[in-house]
Motif scaffolding. Sequence first.
Motif, mmCIF file in Angstrom:
data_model
loop_
_atom_site.group_PDB
_atom_site.id
_atom_site.type_symbol
_atom_site.label_atom_id
_atom_site.label_comp_id
_atom_site.label_asym_id
_atom_site.label_seq_id
_atom_site.Cartn_x
_atom_site.Cartn_y
_atom_site.Cartn_z
ATOM 1 N N LEU A 1 11.962 38.697 5.892
ATOM 2 C CA LEU A 1 12.705 37.825 6.809
ATOM 3 C C LEU A 1 13.294 36.614 6.088
ATOM 4 N N PRO A 2 14.001 36.809 4.994
ATOM 5 C CA PRO A 2 14.488 35.655 4.235
ATOM 6 C C PRO A 2 15.413 34.765 5.052
ATOM 7 N N GLY A 3 15.141 33.452 4.983
ATOM 8 C CA GLY A 3 15.992 32.471 5.628
ATOM 9 C C GLY A 3 15.873 32.396 7.138
ATOM 10 N N ARG A 4 14.952 33.135 7.725
ATOM 11 C CA ARG A 4 14.832 33.138 9.186
ATOM 12 C C ARG A 4 13.642 32.299 9.626
ATOM 13 N N ARG A 5 13.786 31.698 10.820
ATOM 14 C CA ARG A 5 12.711 30.890 11.402
ATOM 15 C C ARG A 5 12.400 31.409 12.797
ATOM 16 N N PHE A 6 11.135 31.256 13.179
ATOM 17 C CA PHE A 6 10.658 31.803 14.437
ATOM 18 C C PHE A 6 9.836 30.774 15.195
ATOM 19 N N GLU A 7 9.820 30.901 16.512
ATOM 20 C CA GLU A 7 9.004 30.033 17.357
ATOM 21 C C GLU A 7 7.572 30.529 17.454
ATOM 22 N N LEU A 8 7.381 31.822 17.248
ATOM 23 C CA LEU A 8 6.063 32.432 17.330
ATOM 24 C C LEU A 8 5.993 33.576 16.339
ATOM 25 N N ALA A 9 4.917 33.618 15.562
ATOM 26 C CA ALA A 9 4.669 34.739 14.657
ATOM 27 C C ALA A 9 3.253 35.242 14.915
ATOM 28 N N LEU A 10 3.134 36.545 15.073
ATOM 29 C CA LEU A 10 1.855 37.197 15.298
ATOM 30 C C LEU A 10 1.616 38.166 14.151
ATOM 31 N N ALA B 1 9.800 27.568 13.139
ATOM 32 C CA ALA B 1 10.549 26.426 13.648
ATOM 33 C C ALA B 1 9.572 25.277 13.879
ATOM 34 N N PRO B 2 10.053 24.036 13.875
ATOM 35 C CA PRO B 2 9.156 22.930 14.204
ATOM 36 C C PRO B 2 8.483 23.185 15.550
ATOM 37 N N GLY B 3 7.179 23.036 15.590
ATOM 38 C CA GLY B 3 6.423 23.317 16.800
ATOM 39 C C GLY B 3 6.071 24.781 16.981
ATOM 40 N N GLY B 4 6.471 25.618 16.013
ATOM 41 C CA GLY B 4 6.199 27.045 16.104
ATOM 42 C C GLY B 4 4.723 27.370 15.931
ATOM 43 N N TRP B 5 4.331 28.504 16.465
ATOM 44 C CA TRP B 5 2.943 28.950 16.442
ATOM 45 C C TRP B 5 2.763 30.147 15.531
ATOM 46 N N LEU B 6 1.611 30.200 14.873
ATOM 47 C CA LEU B 6 1.197 31.352 14.068
ATOM 48 C C LEU B 6 -0.149 31.805 14.600
ATOM 49 N N LEU B 7 -0.243 33.073 15.012
ATOM 50 C CA LEU B 7 -1.476 33.663 15.518
ATOM 51 C C LEU B 7 -1.855 34.846 14.648
ATOM 52 N N LEU B 8 -3.118 34.900 14.231
ATOM 53 C CA LEU B 8 -3.575 35.903 13.280
ATOM 54 C C LEU B 8 -4.837 36.609 13.760
ATOM 55 N N GLU B 9 -4.791 37.934 13.794
ATOM 56 C CA GLU B 9 -6.018 38.690 14.048
ATOM 57 C C GLU B 9 -6.806 38.734 12.746
ATOM 58 N N HIS B 10 -8.143 38.643 12.867
ATOM 59 C CA HIS B 10 -8.994 38.642 11.680
ATOM 60 C C HIS B 10 -10.331 39.261 12.006
#
Length: 152
Positions: free
Chosen positions: A51-60, A106-115
Amino acid sequence: GAIALAVRHAHPTARVVATDASAEALDVARANAHRLQLPVELALGSWWQALPGRRFELALSNPPYIAGGDAHLAALHAEPDSALTPGSTGLEAFDQIIGSAPAHLAPGGWLLLEHGFDQAGAVRERLRASGFRLVQTRLDLSDQPRCSGGQL
């Protein structure tokens, strides 16, 4: 693609992008998306590299997280090792994903990770060290800590 398809089904207006380093896995996701009539974008590559150069509000992410020497690996022969273990500690994929997340959220974006059930503390530490706030862990249906995340 199961996570991406589930999110798209639950949120029909969301723009969903799924990545995988395996072309075969993306082929399965593409077939499932077509069968279920759920439009998702598919990108070949490892983690953020797809995903080069792309920004997201939520990443799972549900990355491989089983430690290389874990005794459970022998029983999981239906999956390729690369889908199960990222290396000796089981935390290597989290280091890559979390470490590169600030450039892709993105600013304020979330990252959620299963572990793994025993990795919540280590994942939360990594999130905090990379500048995430509101870091927390959620339990699965068996009351095991299985998903941690934070807001950038």
